[in-house]
Design an enzyme around this catalytic site. Structure first.
Site, PDB file in Angstrom:
ATOM      1  N   ASN A   1      67.994  64.904 144.493  1.00 40.00           N
ATOM      2  CA  ASN A   1      69.225  64.353 143.861  1.00 40.00           C
ATOM      3  C   ASN A   1      68.677  63.798 142.370  1.00 40.00           C
ATOM      4  OD1 ASN A   1      70.863  62.207 142.554  1.00 40.00           O
ATOM      5  ND2 ASN A   1      72.088  62.404 144.526  1.00 40.00           N
TER       6      ASN A   1
ATOM      7  N   ASP B   1      70.660  62.165 139.798  1.00 32.27           N
ATOM      8  CA  ASP B   1      71.688  61.459 139.104  1.00 32.27           C
ATOM      9  C   ASP B   1      70.928  60.317 138.472  1.00 32.27           C
ATOM     10  OD1 ASP B   1      73.474  62.769 140.708  1.00 32.27           O
ATOM     11  OD2 ASP B   1      74.011  61.282 142.092  1.00 32.27           O
ATOM     12  N   HIS B   2      70.066  59.926 138.879  1.00 32.61           N
ATOM     13  CA  HIS B   2      69.077  58.558 138.231  1.00 32.61           C
ATOM     14  C   HIS B   2      68.505  59.120 136.623  1.00 32.61           C
ATOM     15  CE1 HIS B   2      70.316  55.916 141.036  1.00 32.61           C
ATOM     16  NE2 HIS B   2      69.135  55.871 141.917  1.00 32.61           N
TER      17      HIS B   2
ATOM     18  N   ARG C   1      71.699  54.445 127.388  1.00 32.92           N
ATOM     19  CA  ARG C   1      71.433  54.506 125.937  1.00 32.92           C
ATOM     20  C   ARG C   1      72.748  55.428 125.239  1.00 32.92           C
ATOM     21  NH1 ARG C   1      67.265  52.289 123.032  1.00 32.92           N
ATOM     22  NH2 ARG C   1      66.638  50.270 123.986  1.00 32.92           N
TER      23      ARG C   1
ATOM     24  N   HIS D   1      75.910  64.312 141.452  1.00 32.05           N
ATOM     25  CA  HIS D   1      77.035  63.800 141.927  1.00 32.05           C
ATOM     26  C   HIS D   1      78.109  63.413 140.779  1.00 32.05           C
ATOM     27  CE1 HIS D   1      79.285  60.355 144.182  1.00 32.05           C
ATOM     28  NE2 HIS D   1      80.213  61.077 143.592  1.00 32.05           N
TER      29      HIS D   1
ATOM     30  N   ARG E   1      80.703  61.719 139.063  1.00 27.19           N
ATOM     31  CA  ARG E   1      81.726  60.838 139.648  1.00 27.19           C
ATOM     32  C   ARG E   1      82.865  60.706 138.679  1.00 27.19           C
ATOM     33  NH1 ARG E   1      78.817  56.900 143.242  1.00 27.19           N
ATOM     34  NH2 ARG E   1      80.831  55.781 143.127  1.00 27.19           N
TER      35      ARG E   1
ATOM     36  N   ARG F   1      79.647  58.139 135.283  1.00 25.20           N
ATOM     37  CA  ARG F   1      78.729  56.773 134.913  1.00 25.20           C
ATOM     38  C   ARG F   1      77.226  57.410 134.524  1.00 25.20           C
ATOM     39  NH1 ARG F   1      78.153  53.456 140.466  1.00 25.20           N
ATOM     40  NH2 ARG F   1      80.491  53.524 140.040  1.00 25.20           N
ATOM     41  N   HIS F   2      77.142  58.750 135.386  1.00 21.74           N
ATOM     42  CA  HIS F   2      75.562  59.101 135.207  1.00 21.74           C
ATOM     43  C   HIS F   2      75.767  60.876 134.675  1.00 21.74           C
ATOM     44  CE1 HIS F   2      76.225  60.095 139.382  1.00 21.74           C
ATOM     45  NE2 HIS F   2      75.782  58.647 139.738  1.00 21.74           N
TER      46      HIS F   2
ATOM     47  N   GLU G   1      78.004  67.074 144.613  1.00 24.67           N
ATOM     48  CA  GLU G   1      78.541  65.943 145.344  1.00 24.67           C
ATOM     49  C   GLU G   1      79.821  65.511 144.382  1.00 24.67           C
ATOM     50  OE1 GLU G   1      76.309  62.423 145.932  1.00 24.67           O
ATOM     51  OE2 GLU G   1      74.729  63.696 147.133  1.00 24.67           O
TER      52      GLU G   1
ATOM     53  N   THR H   1      76.599  52.722 144.667  1.00 20.89           N
ATOM     54  CA  THR H   1      76.298  54.189 145.059  1.00 20.89           C
ATOM     55  C   THR H   1      77.165  54.391 146.405  1.00 20.89           C
ATOM     56  OG1 THR H   1      74.543  55.558 145.910  1.00 20.89           O
ATOM     57  CG2 THR H   1      74.276  53.209 146.549  1.00 20.89           C
ATOM     58  N   THR H   2      77.085  55.391 146.823  1.00 20.02           N
ATOM     59  CA  THR H   2      78.120  55.769 148.000  1.00 20.02           C
ATOM     60  C   THR H   2      78.013  55.018 149.119  1.00 20.02           C
ATOM     61  OG1 THR H   2      77.749  58.176 147.327  1.00 20.02           O
ATOM     62  CG2 THR H   2      78.884  57.752 149.016  1.00 20.02           C
TER      63      THR H   2
ATOM     64  N   GLU I   1      76.795  66.388 156.193  1.00 18.68           N
ATOM     65  CA  GLU I   1      75.565  65.394 155.770  1.00 18.68           C
ATOM     66  C   GLU I   1      75.647  64.112 156.482  1.00 18.68           C
ATOM     67  OE1 GLU I   1      74.440  65.464 151.606  1.00 18.68           O
ATOM     68  OE2 GLU I   1      73.445  63.546 151.666  1.00 18.68           O
TER      69      GLU I   1
ATOM     70  N   HIS J   1      70.728  59.689 151.978  1.00 17.86           N
ATOM     71  CA  HIS J   1      71.150  58.605 151.376  1.00 17.86           C
ATOM     72  C   HIS J   1      70.130  57.484 152.041  1.00 17.86           C
ATOM     73  CE1 HIS J   1      73.338  55.276 149.834  1.00 17.86           C
ATOM     74  NE2 HIS J   1      73.898  56.132 149.087  1.00 17.86           N
ATOM     75  N   GLY J   2      69.322  56.849 151.106  1.00 16.84           N
ATOM     76  CA  GLY J   2      68.606  55.801 151.301  1.00 16.84           C
ATOM     77  C   GLY J   2      67.081  56.189 151.805  1.00 16.84           C
TER      78      GLY J   2
ATOM     79  N   GLY K   1      67.060  60.880 146.489  1.00 17.01           N
ATOM     80  CA  GLY K   1      67.114  60.930 145.047  1.00 17.01           C
ATOM     81  C   GLY K   1      66.486  59.701 144.698  1.00 17.01           C
ATOM     82  N   HIS K   2      66.861  58.480 144.723  1.00 16.32           N
ATOM     83  CA  HIS K   2      66.408  57.127 144.180  1.00 16.32           C
ATOM     84  C   HIS K   2      64.959  56.984 144.647  1.00 16.32           C
ATOM     85  CE1 HIS K   2      66.659  53.123 143.037  1.00 16.32           C
ATOM     86  NE2 HIS K   2      65.616  52.847 143.845  1.00 16.32           N
TER      87      HIS K   2
HETATM   88  N1  PXP Z   1      73.305  62.035 149.879  1.00 17.48           N
HETATM   89  C1  PXP Z   1      74.522  61.650 149.291  1.00 17.48           C
HETATM   90  C2  PXP Z   1      75.720  61.980 149.806  1.00 17.48           C
HETATM   91  C3  PXP Z   1      74.799  60.687 148.360  1.00 17.48           C
HETATM   92  O1  PXP Z   1      75.712  60.195 147.830  1.00 17.48           O
HETATM   93  C4  PXP Z   1      73.465  60.373 147.726  1.00 17.48           C
HETATM   94  C5  PXP Z   1      73.314  59.135 146.609  1.00 17.48           C
HETATM   95  O2  PXP Z   1      73.963  59.727 145.519  1.00 17.48           O
HETATM   96  C6  PXP Z   1      72.250  60.908 148.455  1.00 17.48           C
HETATM   97  C7  PXP Z   1      72.302  61.728 149.517  1.00 17.48           C
HETATM   98  C8  PXP Z   1      70.999  60.383 147.916  1.00 17.48           C
HETATM   99  O3  PXP Z   1      70.864  58.991 148.016  1.00 17.48           O
HETATM  100  P1  PXP Z   1      69.422  58.368 147.603  1.00 17.48           P
HETATM  101  O4  PXP Z   1      69.406  58.313 146.086  1.00 17.48           O
HETATM  102  O5  PXP Z   1      69.669  56.905 148.025  1.00 17.48           O
HETATM  103  O6  PXP Z   1      68.211  59.151 148.074  1.00 17.48           O
END
Ligand code: PXP
Length: 249
Positions: free
Chosen positions: A7, A9-10, A18, A43, A45, A49-50, A70, A100-101, A151, A190-191, A212-213
């Site tokens: 992911n 997004d970040h 910026r 994602h 949104r 935002r990103h 997403e 976040t979600t 998922e 997620h996480g 992602g993160h």
């Molecule tokens: N899966 C879903 C459905 C998400 O919404 C996210 C966060 O955008 C992720 C996975 C990835 O999560 P993380 O950035 O915490 O790894």
């Protein structure tokens, strides 16, 4: 063996801080693929935002692995998905004020409208996955919606104390079993981090982890290609022992 969806997004978050042109998530997607990403996830949104519409359009042309979009279950997002045609759409709940979600989609509570959306996306040649908590009633509703994938939401597992984590892992393992016995294919995300990913990657039937993160955070130190390579090694070859000791590189 599970595969790895990255992911990005970040990357777009840094650019949007910026409102400029760099860093460009499109070029970082290529680096993620060079590091071994089996898919790229973004994602889009409602508040943009990103990730921006332009990013999704360009990624459709440049991603050589799989593009997973997403999005919330809205008419606006449906139109975008049907025009851009990602390989997969993952439907997620979305609240404007969240960082976040938060939590999985309530599929059981909106089954009829989701059936229609899932059907239209699949008729458009797009695979559909539903982001849900590992609860039997939600998984049964996912199967009833006609979606082929779920998922599993790993956020509760990721945030649990060390005492609670084995219980949350057991919930995910049972969720994977229930989903597969309903004919669904299973992803999770997620996480997840370099420290907690291995037990989830080792769950039987786990096909893909979306992360992602933690990867983008590690990329600040070692570069995205290397960060993805390190995560891919953990996802592909997880230790199966229940001790959550760190094998962080
Ligand atoms: N899966 C879903 C459905 C998400 O919404 C996210 C966060 O955008 C992720 C996975 C990835 O999560 P993380 O950035 O915490 O790894």
């Amino acid at each position: 063996m599970a595969s790895l969806g990255v992911n990005i997004d970040h990357i777009a978050n840094v650019r949007q801080a910026r409102r400029t042109v760099e860093p460009d998530p499109v070029s970082y997607a290529l680096l993620a693929e060079l590091g071994g990403a089996d898919g790229i996830t973004v994602h889009l949104r409602e508040d943009r935002r990103h990730i921006q519409d332009r990013d999704v359009e360009l990624l459709r042309h440049t991603v050589r692995s799989r593009l997973n979009l997403e999005m919330a279950a809205t008419a606006e997002m449906e139109a975008i998905a049907l025009r851009i045609k990602p390989d997969m759409v993952t439907l997620v709940p979305e609240k404007r004020e969240e960082v976040t979600t938060e939590g999985g989609l309530n599929v059981a509570g909106q089954l009829e409208s989701l059936k229609g959306l899932v059907g239209r996306l699949q008729d458009g040649g797009i695979g559909v996955s539903l982001f849900v908590d590992a609860d039997a009633p939600q998984l049964e509703a996912c199967a009833a919606s006609g979606a082929r994938w779920v998922e599993l939401h790993t956020g509760t597992y990721a945030e649990a104390s060390w005492e609670q984590q084995p219980l949350e892992l057991a919930r995910l393992t049972e969720g994977s079993f229930i989903a597969r016995s309903l004919g669904l294919r299973v992803n999770a995300g997620h996480g997840l981090t370099y420290q907690n990913v291995e037990p989830v990657a080792a769950i039987e039937g786990m096909e893909e982890l979306n992360i992602g993160h933690t990867i983008v955070a590690r990329a600040l130190a070692v570069g995205l290609q290397q960060a993805v390579k390190e995560m891919k090694a953990l996802v592909q070859n997880p230790r199966r022992d229940p001790l959550f000791g760190s094998r962080h590189p």
